[in-house]
Scaffold this active site. Sequence first.
Site, PDB file in Angstrom:
ATOM      1  N   ALA A   1       0.838  -1.206   0.000  1.00  7.84           N
ATOM      2  CA  ALA A   1       0.000   0.000   0.000  1.00  7.84           C
ATOM      3  C   ALA A   1       0.876   1.260   0.000  1.00  7.84           C
ATOM      4  O   ALA A   1       1.968   1.249   0.575  1.00  7.84           O
ATOM      5  CB  ALA A   1      -0.916  -0.002   1.229  1.00  7.84           C
ATOM      6  N   PRO A   2       0.425   2.333  -0.679  1.00  8.93           N
ATOM      7  CA  PRO A   2      -0.876   2.513  -1.320  1.00  8.93           C
ATOM      8  C   PRO A   2      -1.000   1.916  -2.722  1.00  8.93           C
ATOM      9  O   PRO A   2      -2.082   1.899  -3.287  1.00  8.93           O
ATOM     10  CB  PRO A   2      -1.027   4.040  -1.382  1.00  8.93           C
ATOM     11  CG  PRO A   2       0.370   4.533  -1.478  1.00  8.93           C
ATOM     12  CD  PRO A   2       1.214   3.591  -0.668  1.00  8.93           C
TER      13      PRO A   2
ATOM     14  N   CYS B   1      12.233   5.157   1.696  1.00 10.10           N
ATOM     15  CA  CYS B   1      12.272   6.581   1.352  1.00 10.10           C
ATOM     16  C   CYS B   1      12.948   7.334   2.497  1.00 10.10           C
ATOM     17  O   CYS B   1      12.551   8.444   2.854  1.00 10.10           O
ATOM     18  CB  CYS B   1      10.879   7.130   1.058  1.00 10.10           C
ATOM     19  SG  CYS B   1       9.642   6.764   2.304  1.00 10.10           S
TER      20      CYS B   1
ATOM     21  N   ASP C   1      -0.277  -6.087   2.532  1.00  7.03           N
ATOM     22  CA  ASP C   1      -0.019  -4.990   3.470  1.00  7.03           C
ATOM     23  C   ASP C   1      -0.599  -5.356   4.822  1.00  7.03           C
ATOM     24  O   ASP C   1      -1.620  -6.052   4.918  1.00  7.03           O
ATOM     25  CB  ASP C   1      -0.629  -3.676   2.980  1.00  7.03           C
ATOM     26  CG  ASP C   1       0.048  -2.478   3.627  1.00  7.03           C
ATOM     27  OD1 ASP C   1       1.068  -2.014   3.087  1.00  7.03           O
ATOM     28  OD2 ASP C   1      -0.429  -2.015   4.686  1.00  7.03           O
TER      29      ASP C   1
ATOM     30  N   ASP D   1       0.825  -9.441   8.372  1.00 10.88           N
ATOM     31  CA  ASP D   1       2.079  -8.857   8.838  1.00 10.88           C
ATOM     32  C   ASP D   1       3.220  -9.464   8.017  1.00 10.88           C
ATOM     33  O   ASP D   1       3.466 -10.672   8.071  1.00 10.88           O
ATOM     34  CB  ASP D   1       2.267  -9.159  10.329  1.00 10.88           C
ATOM     35  CG  ASP D   1       3.524  -8.516  10.905  1.00 10.88           C
ATOM     36  OD1 ASP D   1       4.357  -8.004  10.128  1.00 10.88           O
ATOM     37  OD2 ASP D   1       3.675  -8.543  12.142  1.00 10.88           O
TER      38      ASP D   1
END
Length: 729
Positions: free
Chosen positions: A187-188, A323, A217, A244
């Site tokens: 996700a997303p 990120c 997810d 998970d």
Amino acid sequence: MARGKKQNPFAARKRQKRANGAPERPDRRAEPYKEIERDNAFFIKYYHLQKICDTEEEWTQFLAKIRDNLPTTFRVTGFKDEAKALLNIIKTQLFEEYVRAVAELNELPTEQVERPLCLPWYPNGMAYQLHLTRKDIRRSEPLFRLHNFLIVETTAGSISRQEAVSMIPPLVLNVQPTDKVLDMCAAPGSKTAQLIEALHASPDQHKIPPGFVLANDVDNNRCYMLVHQAKRLNSPCLLVTNHDSSVFPNLVQTVDGSKSILKFDKILCDVPCSGDGTLRKNPDIWLKWNLGQAYNLHGVQYRIVRRGAEMLAVGGRLVYSTCSLNPIENEAVLQRIIKDADGALQLVDASHLVPGLKYKPGMTDWKLATKEVDSVYTSFEEVPENLHTIIRPSMFPLPPAEISGIGLDKCMRVLPHLQDSGGFFVAVLEKRRALNFEKNDLQDLEEPQKMETEAETKDDEEKSTPWGPQRKRRRLHGYKEDPYVFFTEDDADYESIKRFYQLNDMLNKRCLLTRCQTERKKNIYYCSEPIRDLVLHNEKTIKIINTGVKTFVRCENRHTEHPYRLAQEGLQTSNAFIGDSRRIQVERDDLVLLLNCTDPTKPPSTLELQTETQQRCKELGIGSCILKYVDEAFTLFIVGWRGTSSLRAYVDRDETVHILRLLGADLTKFEVNKYEKAKEAAAAAAAAAATTAAVTAATLTPEEETTVKDELTVNLTGTERSVLEDENI
């Protein structure tokens, strides 16, 4: 209050305070928006300490760029037949409008406007970067056509708006149509969409790819965001699960009639992270960034990539990405899993898959510090005992002789100032042999499945208790999904569908499914054979959120011979199996006429169509059909409906605008200028207010009239007030 209904204690307390005369809390929404101060002393001190830039001059460039807003980027969905035609429209018509609008917005001559940048490292020139922010596009009237284009084409699945650096991990994963792909933290869904595109990259060779994408997810709500994003591509080779990732279960597959543990060819681990590489897009991170986030996430990230490595096939490829710019979340995690793998995993250089991308190699030396960065540690021996539960030995770099053999220099560190992007970290791992700690015994699955069955029995017992412990479980993991009911060999509905649409034997009817157990099916979906196999063998092991594309929809009409119509979403797949009896080829003008009909109660008469099309309509029985349009550059297939004396296109608004754009038709009736609509609404409101004031003033004294006008003006919005002033009301 209704009997048996629990009272909200917070609402009761609020009512009590109001009754006691407590002052109301000020409404923060009424206050003017304050620009976030893009500064954080701890962030700057920590990354300057880590020397993520080679020189002080580069460090200054880095700080200036990371405080700037992020430009908008988008990519074209490459596997679609009309992708090249849309790309040509973008490079000509859209960018001409873009230059004109930006020139008007910034009051510049058009020759001084910088044209959109084609990202050099994205394949086939399919991705572009605009020198505008999301805020510029959303809030500038000259750019309303660009905004409309991005919204419509994204919804139609023709383009995807995605941050440039976010496109890198799926590219270096190098997915092929035959690959079994796992997206562990999907996700997303923008990267998942890229994986699906890569899976469908050879439509001529594979009508339905033999591979698949399993997108997972841990967050139940985000799973539905993922479904919404990925469903735009209408792939029958997608399965969405909710689990998970760090304890993702082994899945069962059938190979040549025998069961075995499923191993994936490609795995994407885009793990949860502190996200400081997205500061340009999410400036609120400046307010809350601290080192504690990285320390807390290091263990989670390691467990996810470790589990991914266990599920990876020997010879397979795993991409680890974040990120984040923090080596604790990046290089420290990689060195730990590579060391634990004891030679089974190796880092590989994948830069040839993104030629032209500017990046820095992975770090081989870094330091740890306290949250305030006032104490710095180079080894675990220097860490005070009270921080031993926060800072762990595995977070420190290995000795130089040991770390040099790992190959961290093959990792990619993308910094914002290198090519006006966000920050990102990407590493590619390949598996040489089985890991010492992975479990591949099929018998290991029997115990978890038994426990799952017992848990389901317990859930059924708790359903009789409205306030039982199952409420918390549902809140955490979502409600139980509808079942997946596949067609049987003797399904009566399938036989009637097969006769009406002349389905060929290449369609495996056992891959058709519904989401209900009633005999009267409403929607019928289609999934690929490997996905069907996964669902049947693992629906007790893992929570499945979604799969399959809508192919047939019950649409009973007293004039039609058959109760099921085709669905546009599934036509990309079902078209290859349908015979000629339900097809009609239309000309451009006919298709434009059909698409411009937006009132479903007044479809175009067949007499309005060209003579050749009218003749074809006479040969076509009443009911759902396929409209085929052939152009020099592409071929379109659209779901239609043949009425008793009419023909209509069965597509939604965004798909309609997309097709009309490809045909070069006039889109004026579909172009909505929200600014003009707002002005019209404001003018109407101002006029109504003025009329009310005039009627009231006729019965008031001059002093009362002045008071009423003042109160009226205060209650108007800024736009309404300006309209009043312009009209001298």
